[in-house]
Every structure is written in C-alpha cells, then in structure tokens.
Write a protein that holds these residues in place. Structure first.
Motif, mmCIF file in Angstrom:
data_model
loop_
_atom_site.group_PDB
_atom_site.id
_atom_site.type_symbol
_atom_site.label_atom_id
_atom_site.label_comp_id
_atom_site.label_asym_id
_atom_site.label_seq_id
_atom_site.Cartn_x
_atom_site.Cartn_y
_atom_site.Cartn_z
ATOM 1 N N THR A 92 0.816 -1.209 0.000
ATOM 2 C CA THR A 92 0.000 0.000 0.000
ATOM 3 C C THR A 92 0.849 1.258 0.000
ATOM 4 O O THR A 92 0.339 2.352 0.195
ATOM 5 C CB THR A 92 -0.946 0.017 1.213
ATOM 6 N N THR A 120 -4.211 10.882 -8.669
ATOM 7 C CA THR A 120 -5.286 10.366 -7.812
ATOM 8 C C THR A 120 -6.138 11.496 -7.247
ATOM 9 O O THR A 120 -7.350 11.327 -7.076
ATOM 10 C CB THR A 120 -4.745 9.483 -6.665
ATOM 11 N N GLU A 149 -14.037 4.666 -4.240
ATOM 12 C CA GLU A 149 -13.884 3.953 -2.978
ATOM 13 C C GLU A 149 -12.429 3.520 -2.801
ATOM 14 O O GLU A 149 -11.897 3.512 -1.702
ATOM 15 C CB GLU A 149 -14.791 2.728 -2.970
ATOM 16 N N LYS A 150 -11.798 3.158 -3.927
ATOM 17 C CA LYS A 150 -10.415 2.701 -3.877
ATOM 18 C C LYS A 150 -9.738 3.004 -5.211
ATOM 19 O O LYS A 150 -10.368 2.946 -6.257
ATOM 20 C CB LYS A 150 -10.384 1.196 -3.617
ATOM 21 N N VAL A 151 -8.446 3.326 -5.146
ATOM 22 C CA VAL A 151 -7.621 3.529 -6.338
ATOM 23 C C VAL A 151 -6.452 2.567 -6.230
ATOM 24 O O VAL A 151 -5.736 2.566 -5.230
ATOM 25 C CB VAL A 151 -7.110 4.990 -6.442
ATOM 26 N N ILE A 152 -6.273 1.729 -7.260
ATOM 27 C CA ILE A 152 -5.243 0.689 -7.215
ATOM 28 C C ILE A 152 -4.246 0.896 -8.350
ATOM 29 O O ILE A 152 -4.631 0.956 -9.520
ATOM 30 C CB ILE A 152 -5.874 -0.710 -7.336
ATOM 31 N N VAL A 211 -9.718 2.227 -10.842
ATOM 32 C CA VAL A 211 -10.515 3.074 -9.958
ATOM 33 C C VAL A 211 -11.821 2.348 -9.654
ATOM 34 O O VAL A 211 -12.567 1.999 -10.563
ATOM 35 C CB VAL A 211 -10.804 4.442 -10.612
ATOM 36 N N THR A 259 -15.425 2.481 -7.830
ATOM 37 C CA THR A 259 -16.398 3.413 -7.270
ATOM 38 C C THR A 259 -17.260 2.694 -6.236
ATOM 39 O O THR A 259 -17.273 1.468 -6.158
ATOM 40 C CB THR A 259 -17.294 4.011 -8.379
ATOM 41 N N LYS A 260 -17.970 3.448 -5.467
ATOM 42 C CA LYS A 260 -18.789 2.906 -4.382
ATOM 43 C C LYS A 260 -19.939 2.075 -4.945
ATOM 44 O O LYS A 260 -20.553 2.441 -5.937
ATOM 45 C CB LYS A 260 -19.336 4.048 -3.532
#
Length: 98
Positions: free
Chosen positions: A3, A20, A30-33, A65, A67-68
């Motif tokens: 991370t 980002t 919700e998350k960026v990987i 990316v 999303t929720k």
C-alpha cells in the motif's frame, strides 16, 4: 498487497498523488489501485538517439478506480489532461455503473 509508493522515486510519487487527486474529484472512488510495472518496480524510462533522432519510451501508469457500490450513474467517460513537472499527461477511462 503493498500500500506504499516508497519504492518509487519522489517525482513519480508526486505524479501519482496529483493523478489520484484529480480522480477523487472526478468520480469520488472507494479505492484507487496502482498495478502493472510501476506497482511491481519494473517501469521503463528509456531515451536514446539514433540517426539524429531522439527516441523516448516511458512506462505509463496502470490505475484501477473502484467506485462505491450502490451508486446509480449513467455511463460516463473521463478524459483528464494535465501538465505536471514539465510533462503532459492524459488519463482516460470509461465505466458503466448498474
């Protein structure tokens, strides 16, 4: 899963923070990987001159990316072009939320 971006040079860490930040404003993920060569430490920055012409290859950033869940959105497309540290970047993405 790593991370941290500490394995990347400072200028790449700054670029990813900028990218980002733009994504967060555009789609509130919700998350960026980060995946691919920059995530694994195998990116390429190659510059050479041949026949008086300078060629350059620089690995791009591979970013997922997320999303929720539960959001209702129509299809969307995001194209972000920005200038950062004397370089132009384009980030494109398409998505469909059901």
């Amino acid at each position: 899963m790593n991370t941290s971006l500490e394995h990347l040079p400072e200028h790449k860490q700054q670029q990813l923070k900028e990218i980002t930040g733009i994504m967060v404003q555009a789609v509130d993920p919700e998350k960026v990987i980060l995946f691919g060569s920059h995530a694994t430490g195998r990116w390429v920055e190659d510059r050479y001159t041949e026949g008086g012409i300078t060629y350059e290859y620089i690995s791009d950033y591979d970013i997922l990316v997320i999303t929720k869940s539960g959001e209702i959105r129509k299809d969307y497309e995001v194209h972000l072009v920005f200038f950062f540290q004397n370089s132009f970047f384009m980030v494109s993405g398409m998505g469909r939320m059901n």
